[in-house]
Motif scaffolding. Sequence first.
Motif, PDB file in Angstrom:
ATOM      1  N   CYS A  99       0.840  -1.202   0.000  1.00  0.00           N
ATOM      2  CA  CYS A  99       0.000   0.000   0.000  1.00  0.00           C
ATOM      3  C   CYS A  99       0.871   1.246   0.000  1.00  0.00           C
ATOM      4  O   CYS A  99       2.066   1.201   0.303  1.00  0.00           O
ATOM      5  CB  CYS A  99      -0.955   0.008   1.201  1.00  0.00           C
ATOM      6  SG  CYS A  99      -0.139   0.146   2.796  1.00  0.00           S
ATOM      7  N   ASN A 100       0.257   2.371  -0.330  1.00  0.00           N
ATOM      8  CA  ASN A 100       0.993   3.633  -0.382  1.00  0.00           C
ATOM      9  C   ASN A 100       1.107   4.234   1.023  1.00  0.00           C
ATOM     10  O   ASN A 100       0.473   3.775   1.975  1.00  0.00           O
ATOM     11  CB  ASN A 100       0.347   4.590  -1.380  1.00  0.00           C
ATOM     12  CG  ASN A 100      -0.960   5.169  -0.863  1.00  0.00           C
ATOM     13  OD1 ASN A 100      -1.575   4.643   0.061  1.00  0.00           O
ATOM     14  ND2 ASN A 100      -1.389   6.266  -1.466  1.00  0.00           N
ATOM     15  N   ALA A 103      -1.998   5.084   3.348  1.00  0.00           N
ATOM     16  CA  ALA A 103      -2.757   3.979   3.943  1.00  0.00           C
ATOM     17  C   ALA A 103      -1.955   3.162   4.932  1.00  0.00           C
ATOM     18  O   ALA A 103      -2.523   2.348   5.665  1.00  0.00           O
ATOM     19  CB  ALA A 103      -3.276   3.058   2.834  1.00  0.00           C
ATOM     20  N   SER A 104      -0.635   3.363   4.977  1.00  0.00           N
ATOM     21  CA  SER A 104       0.224   2.436   5.716  1.00  0.00           C
ATOM     22  C   SER A 104       0.282   2.683   7.212  1.00  0.00           C
ATOM     23  O   SER A 104       0.515   1.749   7.987  1.00  0.00           O
ATOM     24  CB  SER A 104       1.644   2.491   5.142  1.00  0.00           C
ATOM     25  OG  SER A 104       2.232   3.763   5.406  1.00  0.00           O
ATOM     26  N   MET A 108      -4.506   0.645   6.661  1.00  0.00           N
ATOM     27  CA  MET A 108      -4.290  -0.739   6.238  1.00  0.00           C
ATOM     28  C   MET A 108      -3.962  -1.655   7.412  1.00  0.00           C
ATOM     29  O   MET A 108      -4.467  -2.794   7.464  1.00  0.00           O
ATOM     30  CB  MET A 108      -3.202  -0.817   5.171  1.00  0.00           C
ATOM     31  CG  MET A 108      -3.133  -2.171   4.471  1.00  0.00           C
ATOM     32  SD  MET A 108      -4.672  -2.639   3.643  1.00  0.00           S
ATOM     33  CE  MET A 108      -4.594  -1.570   2.201  1.00  0.00           C
ATOM     34  N   SER A 131       2.799   4.853  -4.693  1.00  0.00           N
ATOM     35  CA  SER A 131       1.743   4.238  -5.512  1.00  0.00           C
ATOM     36  C   SER A 131       2.271   3.628  -6.809  1.00  0.00           C
ATOM     37  O   SER A 131       1.858   2.530  -7.186  1.00  0.00           O
ATOM     38  CB  SER A 131       0.641   5.261  -5.796  1.00  0.00           C
ATOM     39  OG  SER A 131      -0.064   5.560  -4.608  1.00  0.00           O
ATOM     40  N   VAL A 134       3.807   0.297  -5.912  1.00  0.00           N
ATOM     41  CA  VAL A 134       2.750  -0.661  -5.573  1.00  0.00           C
ATOM     42  C   VAL A 134       2.123  -1.211  -6.845  1.00  0.00           C
ATOM     43  O   VAL A 134       1.901  -2.423  -6.983  1.00  0.00           O
ATOM     44  CB  VAL A 134       1.677   0.003  -4.685  1.00  0.00           C
ATOM     45  CG1 VAL A 134       0.463  -0.917  -4.515  1.00  0.00           C
ATOM     46  CG2 VAL A 134       2.255   0.347  -3.317  1.00  0.00           C
ATOM     47  N   PHE A 147      -2.954  -1.371  -2.713  1.00  0.00           N
ATOM     48  CA  PHE A 147      -3.850  -0.239  -2.489  1.00  0.00           C
ATOM     49  C   PHE A 147      -3.030   1.034  -2.657  1.00  0.00           C
ATOM     50  O   PHE A 147      -2.050   1.254  -1.940  1.00  0.00           O
ATOM     51  CB  PHE A 147      -4.465  -0.308  -1.092  1.00  0.00           C
ATOM     52  CG  PHE A 147      -5.506   0.743  -0.822  1.00  0.00           C
ATOM     53  CD1 PHE A 147      -6.596   0.902  -1.660  1.00  0.00           C
ATOM     54  CD2 PHE A 147      -5.392   1.586   0.268  1.00  0.00           C
ATOM     55  CE1 PHE A 147      -7.565   1.868  -1.408  1.00  0.00           C
ATOM     56  CE2 PHE A 147      -6.349   2.548   0.542  1.00  0.00           C
ATOM     57  CZ  PHE A 147      -7.434   2.689  -0.301  1.00  0.00           C
ATOM     58  N   GLY A 148      -3.407   1.838  -3.631  1.00  0.00           N
ATOM     59  CA  GLY A 148      -2.675   3.065  -3.902  1.00  0.00           C
ATOM     60  C   GLY A 148      -3.465   3.945  -4.849  1.00  0.00           C
ATOM     61  O   GLY A 148      -4.616   3.642  -5.187  1.00  0.00           O
ATOM     62  N   VAL A 274      -8.082  -0.432  -5.231  1.00  0.00           N
ATOM     63  CA  VAL A 274      -7.700  -1.755  -4.746  1.00  0.00           C
ATOM     64  C   VAL A 274      -7.285  -2.548  -5.973  1.00  0.00           C
ATOM     65  O   VAL A 274      -8.062  -2.693  -6.924  1.00  0.00           O
ATOM     66  CB  VAL A 274      -8.869  -2.445  -4.022  1.00  0.00           C
ATOM     67  CG1 VAL A 274      -8.482  -3.864  -3.611  1.00  0.00           C
ATOM     68  CG2 VAL A 274      -9.303  -1.632  -2.807  1.00  0.00           C
TER      69      VAL A 274
END
Length: 309
Positions: A99-100, A103-104, A108, A131, A134, A147-148, A274
């Motif tokens: 994930c980017n 979100a990390s 997430m 992103s 990812v 997820f990005g 996603v």
Amino acid sequence: MNLSFRQLQTFVEVMRTGSVSEAGRTLGRTQPAISAMIAGLEREIGFPLFERERKRLIAKPEAYYFLEEAEFLQERLTRSARTLQDIGNLDRGKLKIACNPAASSFFMPKVLAVFLKDKPQIEASLMMRSSPVVTDWIASQQYDVGFGETPEPRQTIRAETFDFPCLCALPKGDPLAKKRTITPQDLDGKPLAMLFDEHIISMQTRKAFAASGVRLNRRFELRTFMPALQLVSEGLCYTICERLSATSHERSFGAQGGVAFRPFEPRLTLSMAVMVPANRPPSMLAGQFVTTLRGEIAKLLETGSGEGE
């Protein structure tokens, strides 16, 4: 040689009980069925394991040699069957997620915690990268779920997009915090923390300020919003960020965060996706995780974030 699990099971039980009839009772089969199973086993291996004496099976030395191997194979097959059942029940397996940065830090890990709460045997890898990285990882099938920021369409990726609205972050106690909505006019000439020029939110922000005829004063340029929000909390600037970063900051710092969030008009959004590899079917585990992730995104978008103190 084509040995079956049932043949091994029957042989081990005959050796354990020393009786065809007892083995039949234990396994729930008739005595002729047990005898036929042993005869079939002997045909497969090419030599007799028992001598027949008055309808009794008497184990030969070869049977005792074979017993240890048969018990090992039976245990291994039983363990394998149990493992397959665990995999089918999503109780065992490995999950690789990328994930980017937005979100990390909170989102997430929270989704992963929700998903793994009752799955102690699942191993998970959660890696944070930009992103574009990812996207490349998913395209090359290195990770199960990504997820990005929404990438350009690629044949190697299946992507489901979600639009995250942007909020204005301002220092708590700032006079603008009394307003319900922040506009470019409110930020005319005020110092802003922004991402690099090519980022979609930076481009949308410049366009919104230009359309309103007000001056955009970019004081800080950054790669992600988390350090921008720290600068806001110190009273040095304002920033316009997506809801995901706002939620991460609020959940990480709570009342000590020093930042208030307000809706920004005109509406700016960041499209997030996603992503899963397109050239191979997802595992049952990855598919179930995507379902959980989709649900948590929906909750976040429904409840909003930080639109009060």
